[in-house]
Design a protein around this motif. Structure first.
Motif, mmCIF file in Angstrom:
data_model
loop_
_atom_site.group_PDB
_atom_site.id
_atom_site.type_symbol
_atom_site.label_atom_id
_atom_site.label_comp_id
_atom_site.label_asym_id
_atom_site.label_seq_id
_atom_site.Cartn_x
_atom_site.Cartn_y
_atom_site.Cartn_z
ATOM 1 N N SER A 126 43.064 14.138 20.018
ATOM 2 C CA SER A 126 44.389 13.840 18.889
ATOM 3 C C SER A 126 45.215 14.834 18.395
ATOM 4 O O SER A 126 46.026 14.630 17.578
ATOM 5 C CB SER A 126 43.581 12.735 17.723
ATOM 6 N N LYS A 163 46.020 8.348 14.869
ATOM 7 C CA LYS A 163 44.750 9.761 14.707
ATOM 8 C C LYS A 163 43.441 8.751 13.464
ATOM 9 O O LYS A 163 44.257 7.752 12.496
ATOM 10 C CB LYS A 163 45.451 10.777 13.130
ATOM 11 N N GLY A 195 50.025 8.625 12.622
ATOM 12 C CA GLY A 195 49.660 9.810 11.596
ATOM 13 C C GLY A 195 51.190 10.438 10.366
ATOM 14 O O GLY A 195 50.781 10.797 9.447
ATOM 15 N N PHE A 234 42.248 13.834 8.659
ATOM 16 C CA PHE A 234 42.032 13.466 10.275
ATOM 17 C C PHE A 234 40.470 14.121 10.548
ATOM 18 O O PHE A 234 40.306 15.397 10.343
ATOM 19 C CB PHE A 234 43.206 13.518 10.861
ATOM 20 N N THR A 253 39.483 15.198 14.199
ATOM 21 C CA THR A 253 40.049 15.548 16.182
ATOM 22 C C THR A 253 39.131 14.528 16.685
ATOM 23 O O THR A 253 37.832 15.009 16.937
ATOM 24 C CB THR A 253 39.888 16.343 16.059
#
Length: 261
Positions: A75, A142, A152, A161, A163
């Motif tokens: 991401s 995200k 996002g 966020f 990952t």
């Protein structure tokens, strides 16, 4: 007379000498029939012991791996639309019959593409699915710490966020119960058995996801999407066996609706 006796004595002496000479030399001669020395028998090479065949082991019964070859996309690879499109205005200029507007960001599209058939969600999903360029869900969406998965660039300012890496595979065409099922008495992954392991959760004989939304309605703090995103996308088991894929739960052919709902 004396001379005769002397000659006779000499003759007898010479005869005796000759006899000794013949007898003494006769035994010393070597036989012409020489025998070859007996050759030792050729040694036969020692036989190597027969190699023992390795003991055959009964094949271990293993669970079928759901992994396979999966290509993961992070991401973090794309921050937003501009990483692929340059500017949003340039992309809009290529859309036939679309008003030409100086759009700076995808958020500027929302006033016209709110709800309905022209909603931003429907328009962008249709445009990106099945295109010439492979696009992963996490290029746009995200995972936030609270379990939401917004676009996002449209997330509230200050959103944190997480990952994640996902693969575009569908290992559960039928939805939840393709994964959450009972394999054996000691390997029960059914929804009811999974719920029984959640501390503080009421023990309910649930056999499909539609029963969950009665308590976990969207828009509430207990929304099913929040719980499922955090439980699945941040765990190693779901990634290793099911690729962290959005398509295991969401139906790409049905506007990304949750399968079974």
């Amino acid at each position: 007379m004396k001379l005769l006796n002397k000659k006779l004595l000499v003759a007898i002496t010479m005869a005796i000498f000759a006899l000794f000479l013949v007898v003494g030399c006769g035994g010393g001669g070597q036989s012409t029939d020489t025998q070859q020395p007996e050759q030792p028998a050729a040694e036969q090479p020692a036989e190597e012991p027969a190699a023992e065949e390795p003991a055959t082991e009964e094949p271990q019964q293993q669970e079928a791996s759901a992994g396979g070859d999966m290509v993961f996309v992070s991401s973090a690879e794309k921050a937003g639309c501009a990483d692929c499109h340059g500017t949003v205005a340039d992309t809009i200029a290529k859309i036939e019959n679309h008003p030409q507007m100086q759009v700076q960001a995808v958020s500027d599209c929302q006033p016209c593409h709110g709800d309905g058939d022209l909603s931003l969600r429907k328009v962008l999903h249709s445009a990106h699915y099945g295109g010439a360029i492979s696009v992963a869900c996490v290029h746009c969406h995200k995972l936030a710490e609270d379990g939401t998965v917004p676009v996002g660039e449209l997330a509230p300012e200050g959103t944190n966020f997480v990952t994640i890496e996902v693969a575009a595979v569908d290992k559960a065409p039928g939805g939840c119960t393709d994964c959450h099922r009972k394999v054996s008495d000691d390997k029960d992954y059914s929804l009811a058995a999974t719920i029984a392991k959640i501390e503080g959760h009421p023990q309910l004989p649930i056999d499909n996801a539609s029963a969950c939304v009665q308590c976990h309605a969207e828009g509430s703090p207990l929304a099913l999407s929040l719980a499922m995103h955090k439980a699945h996308l941040q765990g190693e088991h779901y990634k290793e066996n099911y690729g962290n894929s959005c398509l295991n739960c969401h139906d790409q052919a049905n506007k990304m609706a949750v399968k079974g709902l």
